[in-house]
Design an enzyme around this catalytic site. Structure first.
Site, short mmCIF file in Angstrom:
data_model
loop_
_atom_site.label_atom_id
_atom_site.label_comp_id
_atom_site.label_asym_id
_atom_site.label_seq_id
_atom_site.Cartn_x
_atom_site.Cartn_y
_atom_site.Cartn_z
N PHE A 28 15.57 -5.49 -24.89
CA PHE A 28 14.36 -4.93 -25.54
C PHE A 28 14.20 -5.37 -27.00
CE2 PHE A 28 16.25 -1.75 -22.65
CZ PHE A 28 15.32 -1.82 -21.63
N SER A 29 14.86 -6.45 -27.39
CA SER A 29 14.78 -6.88 -28.79
C SER A 29 13.75 -7.98 -29.00
CB SER A 29 16.16 -7.34 -29.27
OG SER A 29 16.59 -8.47 -28.53
N LYS A 31 13.78 -11.14 -27.54
CA LYS A 31 14.36 -12.50 -27.54
C LYS A 31 13.46 -13.49 -26.82
CE LYS A 31 17.99 -11.21 -25.30
NZ LYS A 31 17.66 -9.79 -25.19
N THR A 32 13.05 -13.11 -25.60
CA THR A 32 12.25 -14.04 -24.80
C THR A 32 10.89 -14.26 -25.45
OG1 THR A 32 13.38 -13.34 -22.79
CG2 THR A 32 11.27 -14.44 -22.52
N ASP A 97 16.53 -19.74 -21.40
CA ASP A 97 16.44 -18.28 -21.48
C ASP A 97 17.62 -17.65 -20.73
OD1 ASP A 97 15.30 -15.94 -22.36
OD2 ASP A 97 13.95 -15.73 -20.65
N GLU A 98 17.96 -16.44 -21.08
CA GLU A 98 19.08 -15.71 -20.47
C GLU A 98 20.35 -16.57 -20.47
OE1 GLU A 98 18.78 -12.64 -19.86
OE2 GLU A 98 16.67 -12.24 -19.41
N CYS A 154 16.24 1.78 -31.87
CA CYS A 154 17.07 2.82 -31.25
C CYS A 154 16.16 3.93 -30.71
CB CYS A 154 18.06 3.38 -32.26
SG CYS A 154 19.06 4.73 -31.59
N CYS A 157 17.08 7.45 -32.56
CA CYS A 157 16.88 7.77 -33.98
C CYS A 157 15.88 6.87 -34.69
CB CYS A 157 18.21 7.76 -34.73
SG CYS A 157 18.80 6.10 -35.10
ZN ZN Z 1 20.25 5.48 -33.41
#
Ligand code: ZN
Length: 210
Positions: A28-29, A31-32, A97-98, A154, A157
Site C-alpha cells: 500500500f505504499s 510502489k507500482t 514489478d514485484e 499507518c 495512527c
Molecule cells: Zn502507527
C-alpha cells in the site's frame, strides 16, 4: 540535486549509460504506481519500454502490470530471472514489478542489463510481514544507483508506515508463506510503534528487537 542529476533520475536520455533504480516499501505504499509513472514518462520520451513481473503474481491479469488504482501497462510474466535477460531485447528501459519474488539471479540480470546501457527500474517489497529483508531486494538496493523508499500511511495512527503487518486472522495453513499473493485484505500498513505493539499483542515478542 543538479539539473544533470535530475535528468538522469527521470530519464529522458537513457541511450548511452545504463543504471539501476529501486523503488521499495511496504504494501500500500504506491510502489507500482511510481514504477508506472516512470515508465510512462519513458514512453512519452519515445523510449522502448519492456516490463516484467514474476509469473507467480497473477492477481489481476497475465498481461498487465496493474497497480491498485487500476492503472495498467502491458507486461511479460516470466518464471525466472534468466527469462528477463532473454526477453529484454531492443529496449531502452526495463521495468520489473514485484521484484522480491524473483530468484537471487535477478541481481546479476539487472547488473548485466545496466552494463549494456539499459535503464532498469525495479519495484518491490523491501521487507516481509515479519520485517525481514525480502529475497533479492537487499542486494538490489546495494547495487542500485538510485533508491526510493515510499511509504504507506499507518492505519492505526496516521504516521508514515513501512511495515506490512499480517492480520492475525490468517489461517495456520498459510502462515509460513512470506507474503500471500492477492490477499491485500490480509495486511495492514503500520508504523514502527504500531507494528511492535501489534506483534506484542500477538505474542510475537521474539520478533521484536529491544
Ligand atoms: Zn502507527
Amino acid at each position: 540535486m543538479s539539473i544533470t542529476n535530475l535528468r538522469k533520475m527521470f530519464l529522458e536520455n537513457a541511450k548511452h549509460s545504463g543504471w539501476i533504480e529501486v523503488i521499495c516499501g511496504s504494501m500500500f505504499s504506491g510502489k507500482t504506481e511510481e514504477l508506472i509513472r516512470r515508465l510512462k514518462r519513458a514512453n512519452f520520451a519515445h523510449q522502448r519500454v519492456q516490463i516484467f513481473k514474476p509469473a507467480i503474481d497473477v492477481r489481476y491479469s497475465e498481461e498487465n502490470v496493474v497497480s491498485h488504482d487500476k492503472t495498467a501497462i502491458q507486461s511479460i510474466a516470466v518464471d525466472s530471472s534468466q527469462n528477463v535477460l532473454l526477453y529484454a531485447t531492443d529496449v531502452d528501459v526495463v521495468g520489473i514489478d514485484e521484484v522480491q519474488f524473483f530468484d537471487e539471479g535477478i541481481v546479476d540480470v539487472c547488473t548485466i542489463l545496466a552494463n549494456r546501457g539499459i535503464r532498469v527500474i525495479c519495484a518491490g517489497l523491501d521487507m516481509d510481514y515479519l520485517a525481514k529483508p525480502f529475497g533479492p531486494v537487499p542486494a538490489l538496493l546495494a547495487k542500485a544507483e538510485f533508491v526510493t523508499k515510499v511509504h504507506a500511511i499507518c492505519v492505526r495512527c496516521g504516521q508514515p508506515a513501512q511495515y506490512s503487518h499480517r492480520l492475525p486472522s490468517i489461517t495456520d495453513a498459510n502462515k509460513d508463506k512470506q507474503v500471500l499473493l492477492g490477499e491485500q485484505d490480509k495486511y495492514e500498513p503500520l508504523c514502527r510503534h504500531c507494528f511492535n505493539q501489534a506483534l506484542k499483542a500477538e505474542g510475537r515478542k521474539e520478533d521484536i528487537l529491544e
